[in-house]
Design a protein around this motif. Structure first.
Motif, short mmCIF file in Angstrom:
data_model
loop_
_atom_site.label_atom_id
_atom_site.label_comp_id
_atom_site.label_asym_id
_atom_site.label_seq_id
_atom_site.Cartn_x
_atom_site.Cartn_y
_atom_site.Cartn_z
N ILE A 30 41.84 43.15 39.65
CA ILE A 30 41.24 42.38 38.56
C ILE A 30 42.00 41.07 38.38
O ILE A 30 41.40 40.01 38.20
CB ILE A 30 41.24 43.22 37.26
CG1 ILE A 30 40.18 44.32 37.37
CG2 ILE A 30 40.98 42.34 36.04
CD1 ILE A 30 40.20 45.34 36.26
N VAL A 34 40.82 37.30 37.89
CA VAL A 34 41.20 36.58 36.68
C VAL A 34 41.70 35.17 37.03
O VAL A 34 41.26 34.18 36.44
CB VAL A 34 42.29 37.35 35.90
CG1 VAL A 34 42.95 36.46 34.86
CG2 VAL A 34 41.70 38.57 35.22
N GLY A 293 39.89 36.19 45.46
CA GLY A 293 39.81 37.36 44.58
C GLY A 293 38.77 38.35 45.08
O GLY A 293 38.99 39.57 45.05
N GLY A 340 37.51 41.00 35.37
CA GLY A 340 38.26 39.85 35.84
C GLY A 340 37.66 38.56 35.33
O GLY A 340 38.37 37.63 34.94
N SER A 383 31.14 36.03 38.13
CA SER A 383 32.17 37.02 38.45
C SER A 383 31.53 38.39 38.75
O SER A 383 31.98 39.11 39.64
CB SER A 383 33.18 37.14 37.32
OG SER A 383 32.53 37.29 36.10
#
Lengths: 410, 242
Positions: A30, A34, A293, A340, A383
């Motif tokens: 996560i 973020v 990510g 996130g 996201s």
């Protein structure tokens, strides 16, 4: 339908439980999202705010105003630093062009100003108070906040809104300021024009400006007001044509001298374009961060599929379809993405608000953080999408496991 | 060596299973034919590596034969889609494993409810059925314990409850007592025995332990991927293949 939702709810519970069992890894994954979303949201909000601020300033300038400068607009830096200027005869040609109501030479120079026993460099503007004050007020968006405009011919000066706070702290109407040995009285302070450069300037009557600076004629740029009833675009074209024909006549051949005549609309689209590029760059860099990510999610999910091979076999043995397995894994990765996203958005937008607040206290730059439902929605959907996408392949590989092989896996 | 049973619930017809290891074909099952009658208690006996687990996987629709046919209620499982197989496993078959195979992050109750989720049972029904199953297996006080907090015998009882959650006709068990001490193993076998007697379920147990055979009414010996012996408990004379 209701049953489907109830089943989804159960899958959701299973997914949350799975994430909880791998708490540390879930949080680390996560965190990857973020950081990416934090970057993208803060930069996006600031660049969007910057764009809106600049466009707002441009909109304060009337639509019947055109800006004339020598050279090609694409070489704007070269032109400004290369000393290209409009000559007095250029200014006259603009004045004579049909449909031009008034021409303001846009003259400015950095100069030392002394006040309160301190000497500071300021940008000094020459203002044509005698003939064109109404244009400055009505079309250029310059308004007096305190005091009044200088009277033509009198040694009076008007300053931008930041001068009394940043340049000469405590400066007020009635104070004296000395420029090149001549004393002026500060008679007015302007309202903010929305950018630091304009708000830190000092303006004096054109006559004094010419005397003090020694720039007796010409101007780096000029502003023309187009009379009512004329097409701004057409007059702008005519100005350009007249200037270029004159240059050709003077030199006697194809001079290559070009002039740029920009309507405020064209200026807006240029600025909008530049801002668009800035935003695109911001988006690309933030996007790369989010991509990293996303790869993190994919990695975690693949590891998870490996670790849970046996569990997948058990689920299949007790009746889970392939789509069920895909669903459970997708929900897990989407939760990572969404959590996130929210976790990155809050500090991201917070940071841009902070920068905005800082800008108001210490005006290094006027920047407004744009926090709209659109940006928030974009961040959430983005996201969530990253989570879904990066979970897709691991989920599929989980679903494709053969039940026997999965059960045998230790 | 085919034994005919009228209207078998499961029929294996010349079933071959061949695993390919590199360039070598390794036949695990070599032409097995077997009928399993509805409501019977079948024990498949054989040493490790005999192919008995592979056979159980086919019976349980977890795997498909390389050649031959597996018919479940007269339907060829090789002709079914993966989703249909999942459906069959969920509704008609209950699995019990040697390793219990419970989901470690779920409680006993939740473990029993999982198969019912896949069949779309409403939550109240799931909770009701799962807890009554666990109660009947003597796990009343263990509903909210995770597998880690349960003994082996308790875990296997949870697994039995899970296998019964969708009220399947067939229960297949792969070495259900293999990880338990003999006393606990006996209790588990008694539970299976009751399911067979009282609920008329078809029970198929794979084991290497001949002791288990005494619970059954049909014993199938398997050796090197072929049936070696198939006899019924009520018969005095055993039926031999060769």
């Amino acid at each position: 339908m209701e049953q489907q939702i109830a089943i989804l709810k159960e899958y959701f519970k299973i997914a949350v439980k799975n994430l909880r069992t791998r708490k540390l890894r879930s949080w680390l994954t996560i965190l990857g999202i973020v950081i990416g979303v934090f970057l993208i949201m803060s930069l996006l909000s600031l660049s969007q705010g910057l764009k809106e601020t600049v466009l707002k300033q441009l909109r304060a300038v009337g639509t019947n105003i055109v800006m004339i400068m020598p050279g090609n607009i694409s070489d704007i830096v070269t032109n400004l630093t290369g000393g290209m200027e409009l000559t007095e005869s250029d200014l006259n040609i603009i004045r004579k062009t049909k449909g031009v109501e008034a021409v303001l030479p846009n003259v400015f120079k950095a100069i030392l100003v002394k006040s309160q026993d301190k000497t500071k460099t300021m940008i000094l503007y020459g203002i044509d108070l005698r003939d064109s004050l109404n244009i400055y007020q009505d079309d250029m968006g310059m308004r007096v906040a305190d005091g009044r405009w200088p009277v033509p011919g009198k040694r009076e000066i008007i300053v931008g809104s930041l001068v009394s706070s940043d340049v000469f702290p405590g400066l007020k109407v009635g104070d004296k300021a000395t420029i090149k040995g001549r004393q002026f009285e500060v008679v007015g302070i302007l309202q903010s024009m929305g950018n630091k450069q304009d708000d830190m300037m000092a303006g004096i009557d054109m006559g004094f400006y010419r005397d003090i600076t020694g720039d007796r004629e010409g101007a780096p740029q000029a502003i023309a007001k187009i009379a009512m009833g004329y097409s701004v675009d057409q007059v702008a074209k005519n100005i350009k044509k007249n200037l270029e024909e004159n240059a050709k006549r003077r030199i006697g051949r194809e001079s290559g001298n070009v002039y740029s005549v920009l309507t405020s609309e064209a200026l807006g689209s240029i600025v909008g374009g530049i801002m668009g590029i800035i935003q695109a760059i911001v988006f690309v860099f933030g996007g790369i961060a989010v991509l990293v990510g996303g790869i993190g999610i994919m990695n975690t999910m693949y590891t998870s599929v490996r670790e849970r091979t046996k569990e997948i076999g058990i689920l299949k043995a007790v009746g889970a379809k392939n789509s069920t397995i895909v669903m459970i894994f997708l929900i897990e990765s989407s939760i990572i993405g969404l959590v996130g996203g929210i976790g990155g958005m809050i500090p991201g937008l917070g940071l841009s608000k902070l920068i905005q607040a800082y800008g108001q206290v210490h005006p290094v730059l006027y920047i407004e953080a744009s926090i709209t439902p659109g940006i928030i929605l974009f961040g959430l959907i983005f996201s969530l999408g990253v989570g879904c996408l990066s979970g897709f392949f691991p989920a599929r590989s989980a679903a494709q496991l053969k039940p026997v092989d999965a059960l045998r896996y230790e | 060596m085919i034994l005919f049973v009228a209207n078998p619930v499961i029929k294996l017809d010349n079933v071959w299973k061949v695993y390919r290891l590199g360039k070598i074909d390794l036949p695990v099952l070599r032409g097995v034919s077997l009928d399993i009658a509805r409501g019977s208690f079948v024990v498949i006996l054989g040493p490790s590596g005999s192919g008995k687990s592979t056979m159980l996987h086919m019976v349980g629709c977890l795997d498909l034969p390389t050649r031959g046919k597996v018919l479940l209620e007269n339907q060829d499982i090789s002709a079914m889609s993966e989703d249909q197989l999942a459906q069959v496993r969920g509704r008609k078959i209950g699995f019990i494993f040697q390793q219990f195979n419970l989901l470690s992050n779920l409680t006993a109750l939740e473990n029993v409810m999982v198969p019912m989720i896949f069949q779309g049972s409403p939550e109240q029904e799931r909770i009701g059925r799962a807890s009554s199953l666990l109660n009947s297996l003597g796990l009343k006080d263990r509903l909210h314990h995770t597998p880690m907090e349960l003994s082996g015998g308790e875990q296997q009882r949870v697994a039995i409850a899970r296998a019964l959650s969708n009220d399947p006709e067939i229960v297949v068990a792969d070495e259900p007592t293999g990880n338990l001490d003999s006393a606990t193993g006996e209790k588990i076998m008694e539970i299976l025995m009751n399911l067979h007697k009282e609920e008329k379920k078809t029970i198929i147990v794979v084991t290497h332990d001949p002791q288990i055979a005494r619970y059954s009414n049909q014993v199938v010996h398997i050796k090197d991927g072929q049936l070696a012996l198939n006899h019924y408990s009520e018969e005095k004379i055993l039926w031999s293949s060769k």
